[in-house]
Write a protein that holds these residues in place. Structure first.
Motif, PDB file in Angstrom:
ATOM      1  N   THR A 203       0.870  -1.185   0.000  1.00  0.00           N
ATOM      2  CA  THR A 203       0.000   0.000   0.000  1.00  0.00           C
ATOM      3  C   THR A 203       0.901   1.227   0.000  1.00  0.00           C
ATOM      4  OG1 THR A 203      -0.004   0.007   2.412  1.00  0.00           O
ATOM      5  CG2 THR A 203      -1.875  -1.056   1.321  1.00  0.00           C
ATOM      6  N   PHE A 204       0.401   2.302  -0.539  1.00  0.00           N
ATOM      7  CA  PHE A 204       1.081   3.591  -0.420  1.00  0.00           C
ATOM      8  C   PHE A 204       0.527   4.287   0.827  1.00  0.00           C
ATOM      9  CE2 PHE A 204       1.858   2.538  -4.775  1.00  0.00           C
ATOM     10  CZ  PHE A 204       3.087   3.124  -5.061  1.00  0.00           C
ATOM     11  N   PRO A 205       1.306   5.200   1.428  1.00  0.00           N
ATOM     12  CA  PRO A 205       0.783   5.926   2.591  1.00  0.00           C
ATOM     13  C   PRO A 205      -0.565   6.594   2.250  1.00  0.00           C
ATOM     14  CG  PRO A 205       3.126   6.352   2.312  1.00  0.00           C
ATOM     15  CD  PRO A 205       2.684   5.589   1.094  1.00  0.00           C
ATOM     16  N   THR A 206      -1.469   6.566   3.227  1.00  0.00           N
ATOM     17  CA  THR A 206      -2.831   7.085   3.010  1.00  0.00           C
ATOM     18  C   THR A 206      -2.801   8.568   2.638  1.00  0.00           C
ATOM     19  OG1 THR A 206      -3.557   5.501   4.639  1.00  0.00           O
ATOM     20  CG2 THR A 206      -5.120   7.252   4.094  1.00  0.00           C
ATOM     21  N   VAL A 207      -3.675   8.944   1.729  1.00  0.00           N
ATOM     22  CA  VAL A 207      -3.795  10.358   1.363  1.00  0.00           C
ATOM     23  C   VAL A 207      -5.160  10.874   1.798  1.00  0.00           C
ATOM     24  CG1 VAL A 207      -2.235  10.160  -0.609  1.00  0.00           C
ATOM     25  CG2 VAL A 207      -4.668   9.911  -0.954  1.00  0.00           C
ATOM     26  N   GLU A 208      -5.190  12.166   2.063  1.00  0.00           N
ATOM     27  CA  GLU A 208      -6.430  12.816   2.489  1.00  0.00           C
ATOM     28  C   GLU A 208      -6.773  13.860   1.445  1.00  0.00           C
ATOM     29  OE1 GLU A 208      -6.154  14.237   6.526  1.00  0.00           O
ATOM     30  OE2 GLU A 208      -7.820  15.633   6.212  1.00  0.00           O
ATOM     31  N   MET A 209      -8.054  13.948   1.096  1.00  0.00           N
ATOM     32  CA  MET A 209      -8.451  14.851   0.016  1.00  0.00           C
ATOM     33  C   MET A 209      -9.307  15.984   0.522  1.00  0.00           C
ATOM     34  SD  MET A 209      -9.429  12.025  -2.732  1.00  0.00           S
ATOM     35  CE  MET A 209      -9.131  10.566  -1.774  1.00  0.00           C
ATOM     36  N   GLU A 210      -9.090  17.121  -0.057  1.00  0.00           N
ATOM     37  CA  GLU A 210      -9.987  18.235   0.199  1.00  0.00           C
ATOM     38  C   GLU A 210     -10.613  18.588  -1.130  1.00  0.00           C
ATOM     39  OE1 GLU A 210      -7.326  20.022   3.817  1.00  0.00           O
ATOM     40  OE2 GLU A 210      -7.671  21.276   2.069  1.00  0.00           O
ATOM     41  N   PHE A 211     -11.903  18.892  -1.095  1.00  0.00           N
ATOM     42  CA  PHE A 211     -12.627  19.043  -2.355  1.00  0.00           C
ATOM     43  C   PHE A 211     -13.022  20.479  -2.648  1.00  0.00           C
ATOM     44  CE2 PHE A 211     -12.832  14.609  -1.992  1.00  0.00           C
ATOM     45  CZ  PHE A 211     -13.027  14.142  -3.282  1.00  0.00           C
ATOM     46  N   ILE A 222      -3.234  15.673   0.528  1.00  0.00           N
ATOM     47  CA  ILE A 222      -2.037  15.622   1.366  1.00  0.00           C
ATOM     48  C   ILE A 222      -1.698  14.186   1.750  1.00  0.00           C
ATOM     49  CG2 ILE A 222      -2.144  17.972   2.328  1.00  0.00           C
ATOM     50  CD1 ILE A 222      -3.425  16.738   4.853  1.00  0.00           C
ATOM     51  N   SER A 223      -0.410  13.950   1.917  1.00  0.00           N
ATOM     52  CA  SER A 223       0.053  12.656   2.399  1.00  0.00           C
ATOM     53  C   SER A 223       1.298  12.916   3.237  1.00  0.00           C
ATOM     54  CB  SER A 223       0.368  11.723   1.229  1.00  0.00           C
ATOM     55  OG  SER A 223       0.643  10.428   1.719  1.00  0.00           O
ATOM     56  N   PRO A 224       1.441  12.406   4.454  1.00  0.00           N
ATOM     57  CA  PRO A 224       0.497  11.477   5.077  1.00  0.00           C
ATOM     58  C   PRO A 224      -0.809  12.169   5.454  1.00  0.00           C
ATOM     59  CG  PRO A 224       2.183  12.131   6.653  1.00  0.00           C
ATOM     60  CD  PRO A 224       2.576  12.729   5.346  1.00  0.00           C
ATOM     61  N   GLN A 305       7.541   3.700   0.516  1.00  0.00           N
ATOM     62  CA  GLN A 305       7.710   4.699   1.588  1.00  0.00           C
ATOM     63  C   GLN A 305       7.660   6.133   1.076  1.00  0.00           C
ATOM     64  OE1 GLN A 305      10.919   4.607   4.683  1.00  0.00           O
ATOM     65  NE2 GLN A 305      11.357   2.729   3.559  1.00  0.00           N
ATOM     66  N   LEU A 306       7.084   6.980   1.906  1.00  0.00           N
ATOM     67  CA  LEU A 306       7.062   8.415   1.614  1.00  0.00           C
ATOM     68  C   LEU A 306       8.439   8.993   1.964  1.00  0.00           C
ATOM     69  CD1 LEU A 306       4.699  10.378   0.794  1.00  0.00           C
ATOM     70  CD2 LEU A 306       4.340  10.760   3.221  1.00  0.00           C
ATOM     71  N   ILE A 307       9.013   9.760   1.045  1.00  0.00           N
ATOM     72  CA  ILE A 307      10.325  10.357   1.307  1.00  0.00           C
ATOM     73  C   ILE A 307      10.162  11.598   2.181  1.00  0.00           C
ATOM     74  CG2 ILE A 307      12.353  11.415   0.219  1.00  0.00           C
ATOM     75  CD1 ILE A 307      11.597   9.677  -2.307  1.00  0.00           C
ATOM     76  N   GLN A 308       9.123  12.378   1.862  1.00  0.00           N
ATOM     77  CA  GLN A 308       8.821  13.599   2.622  1.00  0.00           C
ATOM     78  C   GLN A 308       7.318  13.834   2.548  1.00  0.00           C
ATOM     79  OE1 GLN A 308      10.964  16.942   0.844  1.00  0.00           O
ATOM     80  NE2 GLN A 308      11.981  17.263   2.799  1.00  0.00           N
ATOM     81  N   PRO A 309       6.748  14.549   3.530  1.00  0.00           N
ATOM     82  CA  PRO A 309       5.331  14.927   3.413  1.00  0.00           C
ATOM     83  C   PRO A 309       5.090  15.696   2.105  1.00  0.00           C
ATOM     84  CG  PRO A 309       6.138  15.410   5.616  1.00  0.00           C
ATOM     85  CD  PRO A 309       7.337  15.008   4.801  1.00  0.00           C
ATOM     86  N   ALA A 310       3.910  15.510   1.540  1.00  0.00           N
ATOM     87  CA  ALA A 310       3.641  16.110   0.223  1.00  0.00           C
ATOM     88  C   ALA A 310       2.197  16.564   0.096  1.00  0.00           C
ATOM     89  CB  ALA A 310       3.950  15.088  -0.871  1.00  0.00           C
ATOM     90  N   ALA A 311       2.003  17.529  -0.783  1.00  0.00           N
ATOM     91  CA  ALA A 311       0.653  17.930  -1.189  1.00  0.00           C
ATOM     92  C   ALA A 311       0.603  17.899  -2.699  1.00  0.00           C
ATOM     93  CB  ALA A 311       0.331  19.336  -0.690  1.00  0.00           C
ATOM     94  N   MET A 312      -0.583  17.720  -3.245  1.00  0.00           N
ATOM     95  CA  MET A 312      -0.757  17.749  -4.693  1.00  0.00           C
ATOM     96  C   MET A 312      -1.937  18.654  -5.018  1.00  0.00           C
ATOM     97  SD  MET A 312      -2.410  16.712  -7.632  1.00  0.00           S
ATOM     98  CE  MET A 312      -3.614  15.518  -7.122  1.00  0.00           C
TER      99      MET A 312
END
Ligand code: ADP
Length: 384
Positions: A203-211, A222-224, A305-312
């Motif tokens: 699995t990839f680290p869980t992502v959270e979405m804002e709409f 965002i992830s994590p 693994q996530l290398i660093q926290p990220a947003a998309m």
């Protein structure tokens, strides 16, 4: 066998196909796409078969030229895929999974039959069946979804139960629909699961979405995810369990709702790399696209693994800009550290069309969010 000797056929040539090909370029993988004339993946595919994704002959032509077939969109000719699989052609993910996923009603029934947590629902054939079925569901708000053909929030209406019961002329669909209970104040999560033919699973680290409530499209991801470790574990377990029960081979995005009581409900599954995994290109050791390539090529799965926290941030077509366009502000955005711009090379724009995305990385989510605000402030689109 060298990866460069294996020919991959991709049904669809949009941005997901483009990024799949980009991920395979370090290994010189050979791709043939099936897509109507111009498309994001067309310039970088090794071969391009021009045709409709619903055209069984074109899908068969693609299959005749490739060792393995995948798809980057759900709305394609399923009969042709069944036929090819029966003849021994390798199709990843299997058409029997796509058939379930193409129909939101079959998907909900699958979740129900296999004990995968999902919101209570009723299936209706047409508007005349709504009132009986609505009365069986609890809550004021109901999510009504066309069983087939919807995408990116199109074909989904959030409706008020009482208004629908009192004014049947307000019922938005007369086609087969899933009516489902609405999860109040839900946090939307996604877990991308990859499973190969040997049954290995990651699995990839869980992502959270804002709409963006207006467009019903993911605006910011965002992830994590901002959730407790035990919830993260639970989300991953539910997602993996769903893919194992589907006997899925491929990359799958499992979209979920987390409610105020920490209950998780699976919303839907996409049988392909997903918008909620774009950040994995830079933010994880292995991206969702490389992971799919590994599966298609019969290689071991990579480290997620996530290398660093990220947003998309999705770069969506701006309101009021139609046709020829120019993206502005990139000089400022590209001057920021840890910011990665992807442009999908679409010839024309229209409001809310997915034109590109930007990944933002940093030491902490707080730092990432600050940079994301600067990116949003500078990002613009001009009519040409
Ligand atoms: P699509 O397949 O077009 O992405 P979804 O089923 O994901 O459609 O629905 C679009 C959006 O509508 C979801 O991301 C969510 O914001 C909202 N939504 C859909 N179903 C529910 C539900 N049962 N409870 C709460 N919100 C929902």
């Amino acid at each position: 066998m060298l990866p460069s000797k294996i020919k991959i056929g991709v049904i669809g040539g949009g941005q997901l196909g483009k990024m799949l090909i980009e991920a395979g370029q370090p290994w010189n993988v050979n791709y043939t796409i099936l897509e109507t004339a111009s498309a994001p993946a067309a310039d970088i595919a090794n071969q391009h078969i021009i045709g409709e994704l619903s055209d069984a002959h074109k899908i068969k032509e693609l299959a005749s030229k490739c060792d393995v077939i995948t798809y980057e969109i759900e709305h394609i000719n399923i009969e042709a895929l069944h036929e090819l699989e029966a003849q021994g052609k390798k199709i990843i993910p299997s058409p029997k999974i796509l058939e379930i996923i193409q129909d939101k009603g079959l998907q909900k029934l699958f979740f129900q039959h296999h004990g995968i947590p999902t919101t209570d629902f009723e299936l209706v054939e047409n508007a005349s069946e709504w009132s009986d079925k609505l009365l069986k569901l609890t809550g004021e708000k109901i999510a009504a979804k066309l069983r087939k053909g919807g995408y990116d929030g199109k074909g989904v209406e959030l409706v008020d139960k009482h208004i629908m019961l009192e004014n049947s002329n307000q019922i938005p669909f007369n086609e087969p629909v899933v009516l489902e209970e609405f999860v109040k104040n839900a946090i939307e999560l996604a877990v991308i699961v990859a499973r190969n033919e040997k049954g290995e699973i990651t699995t990839f680290p869980t992502v959270e979405m804002e709409f963006d409530a207006k467009a019903n499209l993911v605006e910011f991801l965002i992830s994590p995810a901002n959730i407790k470790p035990d919830i993260e574990e639970k989300a991953k377990k539910i997602a993996m369990d769903a893919i194992i029960k589907l006997e899925g081979v491929g990359v799958f995005a499992v979209e979920m709702f987390l409610d105020e009581n920490a209950s998780i409900f699976v919303n839907e599954i996409a049988p392909r790399p997903h918008n909620s995994g774009h950040h994995t290109i830079e933010a994880c050791y292995t991206s969702q696209y490389e992971q799919l390539n590994r599966i298609l090529l019969g290689m071991p799965l990579g480290d997620t693994q996530l290398i660093q926290p990220a947003a998309m941030i999705n770069l969506l077509g701006f309101d009021g800009v139609i046709g020829d366009y120019e993206i502005t502000g990139l000089d400022k955005i590209l001057a920021l550290e840890g910011v990665f711009v992807h442009l999908y090379n679409k010839a024309t724009t229209k409001p809310k069309r997915k034109m590109g995305h930007i990944t933002i990385m940093g030491n902490t989510l707080e730092e990432v969010r600050k940079k994301a605000v600067i990116v949003k402030q500078n990002l613009g689109m001009k009519q040409l």
